[in-house]
Structure formats: structure tokens, C-alpha cells
Design an enzyme around this catalytic site. Structure first.
Site, mmCIF file in Angstrom:
data_model
loop_
_atom_site.group_PDB
_atom_site.id
_atom_site.type_symbol
_atom_site.label_atom_id
_atom_site.label_comp_id
_atom_site.label_asym_id
_atom_site.label_seq_id
_atom_site.Cartn_x
_atom_site.Cartn_y
_atom_site.Cartn_z
ATOM 1 N N ASP A 82 0.852 -1.195 0.000
ATOM 2 C CA ASP A 82 0.000 0.000 0.000
ATOM 3 C C ASP A 82 0.892 1.250 0.000
ATOM 4 O O ASP A 82 1.799 1.373 0.836
ATOM 5 C CB ASP A 82 -0.870 -0.044 1.271
ATOM 6 C CG ASP A 82 -1.962 1.000 1.277
ATOM 7 O OD1 ASP A 82 -2.357 1.464 0.194
ATOM 8 O OD2 ASP A 82 -2.433 1.338 2.382
ATOM 9 N N GLY A 181 -7.874 8.329 7.302
ATOM 10 C CA GLY A 181 -8.076 8.634 8.711
ATOM 11 C C GLY A 181 -9.526 8.806 9.119
ATOM 12 O O GLY A 181 -10.453 8.460 8.377
ATOM 13 N N HIS A 210 -9.313 4.821 -2.017
ATOM 14 C CA HIS A 210 -8.532 4.965 -0.780
ATOM 15 C C HIS A 210 -9.375 5.733 0.232
ATOM 16 O O HIS A 210 -10.350 6.398 -0.122
ATOM 17 C CB HIS A 210 -7.235 5.724 -1.062
ATOM 18 C CG HIS A 210 -6.185 4.854 -1.653
ATOM 19 N ND1 HIS A 210 -5.097 4.417 -0.946
ATOM 20 C CD2 HIS A 210 -6.088 4.304 -2.890
ATOM 21 C CE1 HIS A 210 -4.364 3.636 -1.722
ATOM 22 N NE2 HIS A 210 -4.934 3.555 -2.912
ATOM 23 N N SER A 213 -12.794 4.123 4.880
ATOM 24 C CA SER A 213 -13.406 3.733 6.154
ATOM 25 C C SER A 213 -14.695 4.511 6.382
ATOM 26 O O SER A 213 -14.805 5.683 5.995
ATOM 27 C CB SER A 213 -12.438 3.981 7.319
ATOM 28 O OG SER A 213 -11.577 2.872 7.470
ATOM 29 N N THR A 254 -9.349 -0.107 3.503
ATOM 30 C CA THR A 254 -9.928 0.062 4.830
ATOM 31 C C THR A 254 -8.898 -0.232 5.910
ATOM 32 O O THR A 254 -8.349 -1.332 5.951
ATOM 33 C CB THR A 254 -11.110 -0.925 5.007
ATOM 34 O OG1 THR A 254 -11.960 -0.835 3.859
ATOM 35 C CG2 THR A 254 -11.901 -0.613 6.259
ATOM 36 N N ASP A 255 -8.678 0.737 6.749
ATOM 37 C CA ASP A 255 -7.716 0.582 7.840
ATOM 38 C C ASP A 255 -8.281 1.192 9.128
ATOM 39 O O ASP A 255 -8.400 0.531 10.164
ATOM 40 C CB ASP A 255 -6.409 1.280 7.425
ATOM 41 C CG ASP A 255 -5.282 1.034 8.400
ATOM 42 O OD1 ASP A 255 -5.504 0.368 9.423
ATOM 43 O OD2 ASP A 255 -4.159 1.518 8.159
HETATM 44 N N1 PH4 Z 1 -4.859 3.317 3.274
HETATM 45 C C1 PH4 Z 1 -4.227 2.962 4.551
HETATM 46 C C2 PH4 Z 1 -2.932 3.735 4.791
HETATM 47 C C3 PH4 Z 1 -2.242 3.350 6.084
HETATM 48 O O1 PH4 Z 1 1.222 4.549 6.971
HETATM 49 P P1 PH4 Z 1 -0.033 3.862 7.399
HETATM 50 O O2 PH4 Z 1 0.191 2.389 7.746
HETATM 51 O O3 PH4 Z 1 -0.751 4.569 8.539
HETATM 52 O O4 PH4 Z 1 -0.951 3.909 6.109
HETATM 53 O O5 PH4 Z 1 -4.112 3.278 2.163
HETATM 54 C C4 PH4 Z 1 -6.191 3.665 3.148
HETATM 55 O O6 PH4 Z 1 -6.616 4.105 2.091
HETATM 56 C C5 PH4 Z 1 -7.094 3.485 4.369
HETATM 57 O O7 PH4 Z 1 -8.125 4.432 4.432
HETATM 58 P P2 PH4 Z 1 -8.932 4.693 5.820
HETATM 59 O O8 PH4 Z 1 -8.064 5.592 6.666
HETATM 60 O O9 PH4 Z 1 -10.198 5.366 5.414
HETATM 61 O O10 PH4 Z 1 -9.168 3.369 6.467
HETATM 62 ZN ZN ZN Z 2 -4.539 4.900 0.968
#
Ligand code: PH4
Ligand code: ZN
Length: 307
Positions: A82, A181, A210, A213, A254-255
């Protein structure tokens, strides 16, 4: 076995559904993703950022992914880098065993982005690895933004058409108004769906969202109820996710949702029992909470029941 990213996304592209691409930084996240995929019978992307690779070590990331994939042989899964920031970062991931990489050179001018992406595509395709690139900048759009301002940050569909043709990239992340975020929108959530449809029409390849979330209400509530602070947080509403999939999005990153769901449970255990220090007592409910969020998302995106 880990599949090439394109094998999973070409099917999603043809059948118009979205596949969740879930970030992981540890065993607990990875386990939640696989257990959810098993429960929902869904294909998945598992992805690690450069930060996640630095935290875990690249061999640990790949070995853990392969071990999990072996335990769930019926689940179509790709291991994706990613936001790779350079050719070398993508090359290292490919050589370590990733089956899909993102080269994120979107902060460069169009021509330079194209040149770097072309180099990555050539290297990756010779080794059977798929490539994602990005156009435009990831940032929320305000209600009162002017047409010119919007054009300056969001993807230009005509450029996307040229970029895809000339780079040979497998899938593209067009900026349409999302950001990473928990604080995506200041006012009402707003995405440029018309622009998305135009990009899909002109490129006809799988597209990536991207910053997808949603921060579902029950996840926010759970975090707040433990004394956490998420003032002003706003995610991409579920109906926007579905609209995005209709408009041609096939990979949905999604993170943040997983991070918040997990940490709410950890906070809960810590609040309820200050004497507790068995890690498993914190992490087990954390895994369950993430799993619930992931399964729900698979149904929303239409990937559930596809295997
Ligand atoms: N991502 C996740 C990016 C995470 O450097 P890091 O590990 O903090 O990077 O690419 C997303 O698009 C996630 O989107 P979200 O914040 O809406 O879940
Ligand atoms: Zn991203």
C-alpha cells in the site's frame, strides 16, 4: 497460495462488485481479515504500508500472509504493498513475495508519475505481479469548493485515460474526494461520483477507493463509551460506498475502521479490569470486533458469497 492482484480484481471489475483491501500491522488484524473472509465467503486483499513493513519486517509480513493463506486455501487473496513511494520500495516488495504493489507517485507532476509508474509496471509484470497507481490528491472536498479548485485536486478523467493506456497499470486509484483517517469531511460527506463514472468509462479497468473507512456509528459509540475521543470524526457513509462500487470501484481500502474497533475493545478491557495484563484478554475481543466490521463491509461491497 497468494494470487496475483489482477486475478481477483478483473472478476470484480466484470461483475461490478468491490473487494475490501484491509491493512494489517500485526497477527491480530490479519487473523480477523481471514476469519471474516471465511465467514462471508469473500475474496480479499491484505495490504501492508511501508510503515507496516518497517514495524513488522518484510519477511514477517510475507511469511505471515503465506501461512494464513495456506490455512484458508479456498480464499482468493492477494498480498499488496500500500502506497509504495518509490521504484525501490516496489521492487523490494516484489522480490520478497508481494503479489500486487501500489506505486504512489501522485504527488509528482503527471509526466513524472507516468515515468515512475511505467518502470514499476515493467518490472512487476515480468514477475507476474499486478500494479496500482494513483492520480489526483487524497483530500476531502468542501461544499463551497470552486470548479477550478476541484479540478486542481481531483483526478482528471482525460489524464486518467492517457495514463492507463501509456503506463499499462492494472488498476487505478482516482482521487474523488476521500482522505485517510477518521476526519474525512468537514461538512456533509461529498464525493464526485460523476468524475468516477467518467474515469471508469474512459479507462475500463478496476478502480480503487482509498480512505474508504466508514466509522460506523456502533464503532464510534464503542470507542467513545470507553472514554476515547473522536470529536469531529466522519467516514464515508455505507450508501456512498455502494454508489462508488456502482460507479466502478473494485478495491476498497480500509484501515481506520479496524483500528478504532480494535482499540475500543482494548480500552474496554483496560477500563473494566485494571489488574488485567494478559495480552490475549485484550486482543481476543479486539479480533472479534474487527471481524464484525469486515464481514459487514463485505456484504455492503458485494464481495460476500463470491467464492
Ligand atoms: N490506506 C491505509 C494507509 C495506512 O502509513 P499507514 O500504515 O498509517 O498507512 O491506504 C487507506 O486508504 C485506508 O483508508 P482509511 O483511513 O479510510 O481506512
Ligand atoms: Zn490509501
Amino acid at each position: 497460495m497468494l494470487l496475483q492482484g489482477n486475478e481477483i480484481l478483473q472478476k470484480a471489475h466484470k461483475e461490478f462488485y468491490g473487494v475490501g483491501a484491509f491493512n494489517f500491522v500485526n497477527y491480530e488484524m490479519l487473523r480477523a481479515i481471514f476469519e471474516a473472509a471465511h465467514e462471508a465467503s469473500s475474496p480479499i486483499f491484505i495490504q501492508a504500508s511501508e510503515g507496516a513493513i518497517k514495524y513488522m519486517g518484510i519477511d514477517m509480513v510475507v511469511d505471515m500472509a503465506k501461512t494464513m493463506a495456506r490455512s484458508y486455501p479456498h480464499i482468493p487473496v492477494a498480498l499488496h504493498l500500500d502506497h509504495g513511494t518509490s521504484f525501490d520500495s516496489c521492487k523490494n516488495a516484489i522480490e520478497a513475495g508481494f503479489t500486487s504493489v501500489m506505486i504512489d507517485a501522485s504527488h509528482h507532476e503527471f509526466e513524472e508519475n507516468l515515468e515512475i509508474t511505467k518502470r514499476v509496471v515493467e518490472f512487476a509484470h515480468q514477475r507476474g505481479v499486478s500494479v496500482e497507481a494513483e492520480l489526483g490528491r487524497l483530500m476531502g472536498i468542501e461544499d463551497n469548493i470552486s470548479v477550478d479548485e476541484k479540478d486542481a485536486v481531483l483526478v482528471n478523467p482525460k489524464e486518467a485515460e492517457i495514463f492507463v493506456k501509456e503506463s499499462g497499470v492494472d488498476y487505478l486509484a482516482p482521487a474523488i474526494g476521500t482522505s485517510h483517517g477518521a476526519f474525512k469531511f468537514k461538512g456533509e460527506p461529498k464525493l464526485d461520483f460523476e468524475r468516477l463514472q467518467e474515469v471508469k468509462r474512459l479507462t475500463n479497468i478496476p478502480l480503487v477507493l482509498h480512505g474508504a473507512s466508514a466509522i460506523p456509528e456502533y464503532v464510534r459509540e464503542s470507542f467513545l463509551s470507553t472514554g476515547g475521543d473522536l470529536k469531529g470524526s466522519k467516514g464515508v457513509p455505507f450508501d456512498f460506498l455502494q454508489e462508488s462500487v456502482k460507479g466502478g470501484i473494485n478495491k476498497v481500502n480500509t484501515d481506520t475502521d479496524l483500528r478504532i474497533a480494535f482499540m475500543a475493545e482494548v480500552r474496554k478491557v483496560a477500563n473494566n479490569d485494571p489488574t488485567q495484563f494478559d495480552l490475549r484478554k485484550f486482543f481476543t475481543p479486539g479480533i472479534e470486533a474487527m471481524k464484525k466490521v469486515i464481514v459487514e463491509r463485505m456484504h455492503i461491497l458485494g464481495s460476500a458469497g463470491r467464492i
